[in-house]
Design a protein around this motif. Structure first.
Motif, PDB file in Angstrom:
ATOM      1  N   MET A   1      50.131  84.343  39.229  1.00  0.00           N
ATOM      2  CA  MET A   1      51.007  83.194  39.056  1.00  0.00           C
ATOM      3  C   MET A   1      51.752  83.341  37.732  1.00  0.00           C
ATOM      4  N   ARG A   2      53.005  82.888  37.747  1.00  0.00           N
ATOM      5  CA  ARG A   2      53.830  82.897  36.543  1.00  0.00           C
ATOM      6  C   ARG A   2      54.550  81.561  36.463  1.00  0.00           C
ATOM      7  N   TYR A   3      55.029  81.266  35.266  1.00  0.00           N
ATOM      8  CA  TYR A   3      55.844  80.076  35.065  1.00  0.00           C
ATOM      9  C   TYR A   3      57.283  80.508  34.827  1.00  0.00           C
ATOM     10  N   LEU A   4      58.182  79.745  35.388  1.00  0.00           N
ATOM     11  CA  LEU A   4      59.618  79.928  35.211  1.00  0.00           C
ATOM     12  C   LEU A   4      60.121  78.829  34.291  1.00  0.00           C
ATOM     13  N   VAL A   5      60.918  79.213  33.295  1.00  0.00           N
ATOM     14  CA  VAL A   5      61.630  78.250  32.459  1.00  0.00           C
ATOM     15  C   VAL A   5      63.111  78.535  32.659  1.00  0.00           C
ATOM     16  N   THR A   6      63.833  77.505  33.076  1.00  0.00           N
ATOM     17  CA  THR A   6      65.250  77.656  33.371  1.00  0.00           C
ATOM     18  C   THR A   6      65.929  76.294  33.221  1.00  0.00           C
ATOM     19  N   ALA A   7      67.184  76.246  33.569  1.00  0.00           N
ATOM     20  CA  ALA A   7      67.931  74.986  33.532  1.00  0.00           C
ATOM     21  C   ALA A   7      67.795  74.256  34.861  1.00  0.00           C
ATOM     22  N   ARG A   8      67.867  72.952  34.810  1.00  0.00           N
ATOM     23  CA  ARG A   8      67.796  72.146  36.032  1.00  0.00           C
ATOM     24  C   ARG A   8      68.857  72.584  37.043  1.00  0.00           C
ATOM     25  N   SER A   9      70.050  72.877  36.566  1.00  0.00           N
ATOM     26  CA  SER A   9      71.122  73.279  37.485  1.00  0.00           C
ATOM     27  C   SER A   9      70.772  74.578  38.212  1.00  0.00           C
ATOM     28  N   PHE A  10      70.119  75.524  37.526  1.00  0.00           N
ATOM     29  CA  PHE A  10      69.712  76.770  38.174  1.00  0.00           C
ATOM     30  C   PHE A  10      68.584  76.510  39.160  1.00  0.00           C
ATOM     31  N   CYS A  11      67.653  75.667  38.766  1.00  0.00           N
ATOM     32  CA  CYS A  11      66.518  75.346  39.635  1.00  0.00           C
ATOM     33  C   CYS A  11      67.021  74.706  40.931  1.00  0.00           C
ATOM     34  N   ASP A  12      67.988  73.816  40.801  1.00  0.00           N
ATOM     35  CA  ASP A  12      68.566  73.178  41.987  1.00  0.00           C
ATOM     36  C   ASP A  12      69.282  74.211  42.862  1.00  0.00           C
ATOM     37  N   LEU A  44      55.230  79.554  39.846  1.00  0.00           N
ATOM     38  CA  LEU A  44      55.686  80.444  40.911  1.00  0.00           C
ATOM     39  C   LEU A  44      54.586  81.385  41.365  1.00  0.00           C
ATOM     40  N   ASP A  45      54.575  81.680  42.660  1.00  0.00           N
ATOM     41  CA  ASP A  45      53.714  82.740  43.167  1.00  0.00           C
ATOM     42  C   ASP A  45      54.587  83.974  43.390  1.00  0.00           C
ATOM     43  N   ASP A  46      53.995  85.053  43.881  1.00  0.00           N
ATOM     44  CA  ASP A  46      54.736  86.313  44.008  1.00  0.00           C
ATOM     45  C   ASP A  46      55.975  86.201  44.889  1.00  0.00           C
ATOM     46  N   ALA A  47      55.889  85.478  45.996  1.00  0.00           N
ATOM     47  CA  ALA A  47      57.046  85.326  46.884  1.00  0.00           C
ATOM     48  C   ALA A  47      58.172  84.575  46.183  1.00  0.00           C
ATOM     49  N   ASP A  48      57.829  83.537  45.435  1.00  0.00           N
ATOM     50  CA  ASP A  48      58.835  82.788  44.676  1.00  0.00           C
ATOM     51  C   ASP A  48      59.496  83.675  43.632  1.00  0.00           C
ATOM     52  N   ILE A  49      58.700  84.500  42.970  1.00  0.00           N
ATOM     53  CA  ILE A  49      59.207  85.345  41.889  1.00  0.00           C
ATOM     54  C   ILE A  49      60.255  86.313  42.411  1.00  0.00           C
TER      55      ILE A  49
END
Length: 188
Positions: A1-12, A44-49
């Protein structure tokens, strides 16, 4: 598992499943500059990554130390390191200070994977606190101040406090604003 840090606009834009989003509340920058006004932290899991990497969004990934709990306040920090040897006393001592304020590290890594954009970080941290007021109390405390001096001397720091969702609570906002009036946000 990993964590993603990004902008709300990118996440959307990448249509990340809402159950993966850990925090997307209001953030207050203590040290910057930060490239994203409205940051999001997601688990995130591997598929999300793989999908996130393929999307080309700006942001970074950091290895998880643990699953998120029910905390309502978070510290997100990302630094460019200038002197790793002189930074070591900070790294050795900060965990006890974090615990003193009820916090626990969700991610703490000397290596963040940059995804895209101009943002670069050598070291990334995500800390969960019971509430945003606890995260602010940690940052502004006399016990953390000597460690902050080490961190500032050895890195180009970026540091923010954010709510899991919604606005920062009034108590946290007031404490942060009071501190920042006396110590303007750094722009290392």
């Amino acid at each position: 598992m990993r964590y993603l840090v990004t902008a709300r606009s990118f996440c959307d834009r990448i249509r990340l499943d809402a159950s993966r989003v850990l925090a997307r509340g209001e953030a207050m920058i203590f040290e910057g500059p930060w490239p994203w006004v409205s940051p999001v932290v997601a688990r995130l899991d591997d598929a999300d990554i793989a999908a996130v990497r393929a999307s080309g969004i700006a942001g970074y990934l950091v290895d998880a130390l643990g699953e998120p709990g029910a905390g309502e306040g978070f510290v997100v920090a990302a630094h460019r390191m200038r002197n790793l040897v002189a930074f070591q006393p900070y790294a050795e001592q900060v965990g006890a200070v974090v615990q003193r304020f009820g916090g626990r590290f969700l991610a703490r890594s000397g290596k963040a994977e940059m995804l895209g954009g101009d943002f670069v970080s050598d070291r990334a941290v995500i800390i969960e606190f019971p509430g945003a007021a606890d995260a602010v109390a940690f940052y502004v405390s006399d016990v953390y101040a000597p460690l902050m001096t080490i961190r500032h001397a050895t890195s180009n720091p970026r540091f923010l406090v954010m709510a899991r969702s919604g606005q920062l609570p009034a108590e946290a906002r007031a404490a942060a604003e009071s501190y920042l009036r006396a110590h303007p946000a750094s722009a290392h």
